[in-house]
Design a protein around this motif. Sequence first.
Motif, PDB file in Angstrom:
ATOM      1  N   LYS A 263       0.825  -1.213   0.000  1.00 33.53           N
ATOM      2  CA  LYS A 263       0.000   0.000   0.000  1.00 33.53           C
ATOM      3  C   LYS A 263       0.863   1.269   0.000  1.00 33.53           C
ATOM      4  N   PHE A 264       1.978   1.201   0.740  1.00 38.00           N
ATOM      5  CA  PHE A 264       2.868   2.372   0.818  1.00 38.00           C
ATOM      6  C   PHE A 264       3.979   2.314  -0.242  1.00 38.00           C
ATOM      7  N   GLN A 265       3.857   1.299  -1.134  1.00 38.14           N
ATOM      8  CA  GLN A 265       4.809   1.163  -2.237  1.00 38.14           C
ATOM      9  C   GLN A 265       6.250   1.093  -1.725  1.00 38.14           C
ATOM     10  N   LYS A 266       6.427   0.239  -0.720  1.00 39.64           N
ATOM     11  CA  LYS A 266       7.752   0.013  -0.141  1.00 39.64           C
ATOM     12  C   LYS A 266       8.095  -1.466  -0.299  1.00 39.64           C
ATOM     13  N   THR A 267       9.389  -1.734  -0.341  1.00 40.11           N
ATOM     14  CA  THR A 267       9.844  -3.127  -0.458  1.00 40.11           C
ATOM     15  C   THR A 267      10.325  -3.695   0.870  1.00 40.11           C
ATOM     16  N   SER A 268      10.632  -2.832   1.830  1.00 39.38           N
ATOM     17  CA  SER A 268      11.097  -3.289   3.139  1.00 39.38           C
ATOM     18  C   SER A 268      10.677  -2.294   4.211  1.00 39.38           C
ATOM     19  N   ILE A 269      10.755  -2.735   5.449  1.00 36.18           N
ATOM     20  CA  ILE A 269      10.379  -1.875   6.581  1.00 36.18           C
ATOM     21  C   ILE A 269      11.304  -0.679   6.695  1.00 36.18           C
ATOM     22  N   ASP A 270      12.553  -0.876   6.345  1.00 34.45           N
ATOM     23  CA  ASP A 270      13.532   0.204   6.496  1.00 34.45           C
ATOM     24  C   ASP A 270      13.183   1.419   5.643  1.00 34.45           C
ATOM     25  N   GLU A 271      12.419   1.229   4.592  1.00 31.70           N
ATOM     26  CA  GLU A 271      12.063   2.340   3.711  1.00 31.70           C
ATOM     27  C   GLU A 271      10.936   3.195   4.282  1.00 31.70           C
ATOM     28  N   LEU A 272      10.276   2.673   5.341  1.00 30.50           N
ATOM     29  CA  LEU A 272       9.171   3.418   5.932  1.00 30.50           C
ATOM     30  C   LEU A 272       9.682   4.506   6.868  1.00 30.50           C
ATOM     31  N   SER A 273       9.030   5.657   6.817  1.00 28.54           N
ATOM     32  CA  SER A 273       9.363   6.722   7.764  1.00 28.54           C
ATOM     33  C   SER A 273       8.685   6.440   9.093  1.00 28.54           C
ATOM     34  N   LEU A 274       9.042   7.172  10.123  1.00 28.08           N
ATOM     35  CA  LEU A 274       8.449   6.977  11.449  1.00 28.08           C
ATOM     36  C   LEU A 274       6.954   7.261  11.420  1.00 28.08           C
ATOM     37  N   ILE A 275       6.583   8.294  10.703  1.00 26.29           N
ATOM     38  CA  ILE A 275       5.157   8.639  10.610  1.00 26.29           C
ATOM     39  C   ILE A 275       4.392   7.523   9.905  1.00 26.29           C
ATOM     40  N   GLU A 276       4.988   6.982   8.832  1.00 27.42           N
ATOM     41  CA  GLU A 276       4.337   5.891   8.102  1.00 27.42           C
ATOM     42  C   GLU A 276       4.198   4.647   8.990  1.00 27.42           C
ATOM     43  N   LYS A 277       5.222   4.382   9.760  1.00 27.46           N
ATOM     44  CA  LYS A 277       5.146   3.231  10.679  1.00 27.46           C
ATOM     45  C   LYS A 277       4.006   3.416  11.676  1.00 27.46           C
ATOM     46  N   HIS A 278       3.896   4.612  12.225  1.00 21.55           N
ATOM     47  CA  HIS A 278       2.828   4.865  13.191  1.00 21.55           C
ATOM     48  C   HIS A 278       1.458   4.781  12.531  1.00 21.55           C
TER      49      HIS A 278
END
Length: 741
Positions: A263-278
């Motif tokens: 959904k966030f068009q990411k391939t790994s968790i590391d690519e997510l920002s803190l806001i996206e993680k929350h």
Amino acid sequence: MIEEDFRLPSELSLGSADIRILIDDETNSGTLPRKPASEYEAFDKLKRSVEECPNDLKRWDKVFVALDDKFEQLYDPDQSTKPENGSDIDSKFKEYVRVIYQDLLNRFPYLSEYWKKYLILEYKLNGIQSSIDVLEDSVRQFPHSIDLWSDYLSALISQYELIEDTSKREEQIKFIKGQFGLCLDKNGLHFNSDPLWDSYINFEKSLNENQESSKDILRIYLKLIRIPLYQYAQYFNSFVEINKSFEISEIIEGDDLSEYLQKFQKTSIDELSLIEKHQIIDDYSYAVFTKTQQAVNDKWTFESSLTIQGFNILDLDSTEQETEKWNSYLNYEINNLKKLESSKEKEKQFQFDIIIELFERSLIPNCLFNKSWLKYLAFISIFQEESDSKYARIKGIYDRAVSKFIPLNETYFRFTCVDFLMKYDKFEIANEYLFDLIKLYLGQTNNKMYHQREYLLSVRELLKLWSNYVPSSVIISTLDDIITSYFDEVDRYKSKTNEETSKYEFKPAYVSTLENLLNDQSICIIISEYLEYLKLYPDSSNPTKIREFFNKYFQVNAVAKSTFFWKFFVEYEGMIQHNMTNLKRIISFMKSYSSLPKSVVDALLDLNYEIISANYAQTLKESNGFPEESIISYNCDISNSVVMNKSAGERIIHNNHFIHSDIETRLSRGRQQTPSDTKESLLRLARKQADSPGLFRDFTPEITNKIEDKWIPLNTSEIETPPLPTFKNVEKAASSFTHPK
């Protein structure tokens, strides 16, 4: 055959230790005097009344009230010995309390209020550790009680907090965590299990200085937010407060995490920002919350309607009316499981576990009703996949129901266990199970009552098991040996030859065990099975065996009372062999020697009449043209008059009658008597006593100045007043009966 229960004498196993009475010096030392032995007689009387009717809680309460009163007399709250180490009350009273409470709670383990009374009294008598032992026993016997688990775990935590030694504290922590695991495994999905989860969370928090970073607490909340509990919103709010302190991979796993990355068009968790993680954590948490909330709302419709959730033996009628509510609740959850047929295995297992928990809850108030247990077993049989654990689960349910809850007169449920065992080829276990039932109903276990109907049904069920899985030749040989051994005491262990083999091993121990459990009623069931096998088994010698069997045993007391025995031979000779001569002899013997009720004799005489009428030409041929006597005397034979029905009198007072020897003694005083003299004397006595059933007397009161033969003139108004009646044999008639030995 009239069925009649009788009670075997009960035994009181409380020991016979002497009670020492303190002398004055001991009395003045500050302790209470020992209770004299005579003071226990009242308790013994109350306990015997409980043994006579063990299901009457009012009788149990009288015993407990007496114990509490006596305890108040003996217990000194200011005694020098602290309660932690136990009171200074004599050991016999303590043992008495233990036996009384354990007898009740072993019989009715779901009485949580009595467990609590027991542990309080145990604490006062023997200290804290003994009361904890009672709590441990309570959750072992009643593992689905929220209250008892809460008290037990609280007691363990309180004891843990007093430990100073580090190694012992670590050991106690492991033990308490293990007990929490057992507790939540049994009750974690209970709709009202929040006290247990609160206690678990608080205990884990006390072990972690940094509560927000504790992964153990996180794992607890990840479970809780998915379980439809009454306090679901509270746990969700607590989870929201700490979930941002953990990595997203610790909260969301597997396919769910992959979907969010896409959904966030990411391939790994590391690519997510803190806001996206929350954002992902919040979205995931809210989705779980919404699903749980919907489940709680649906369940609340059923939960709010349940007014009886505890065990109450005093009002079983109200409980049975409540059963339908539980069934509706269970059906709703089972339908939810069916809807998950194409869902993930994890979701189906979760719903399956919820239903298991609900079944266990429903059995607490309904544990005495076999329909509730049968519904539980049917659910396991249908929805759990075949495995060793499935067999173990069903076997465990049967063991609990049969040994603890289902009333003894509910034989149908107990016999379904045999079908279950044979489904898994457990022939030996099925045999042992039925032997245990026979011993139980015969009164050879702790239950000292003889349950005649259930005992005979269990013997019949054992023979049914053998007939279904053992070759016919083995059955015939076995039953023949059992009958011969019962009546003639021959060698029961003689070797067998030329017997068929079967899939299951038929051990000689089965035969010897059954022989030791037979009585005059059950041996008739063995005989009926044996004769049926001889009738159906294709062997030219069997008719001879059947007739030899009749000639050998028809005068035996046990057989003389068997309806099946006489009915079998009437039907066998009259309807199968068409031997009217033998049928006539059997009817003659039945009328004279059987001990059957008259209604049974009349029914067999009706059957004989129909057989003779249907084969009248053959009957005339066998009797050289003379009409069959049984047809001519039919109306007399079924008459209720002792005068007309001579055969009935003969049957009632045949040679086994207790007054036979008395008649012989009287006759022998004058002259040498013959059998016909004895019979005629007995018949005359029976006719004389026809209007007074019961024990016979050889005299009856008589009026000596009867007026029935005197004419009263009708042409005069002066009628002579008759004299008062006078009697003879009045004093003898009022004397006591001489009962037979």
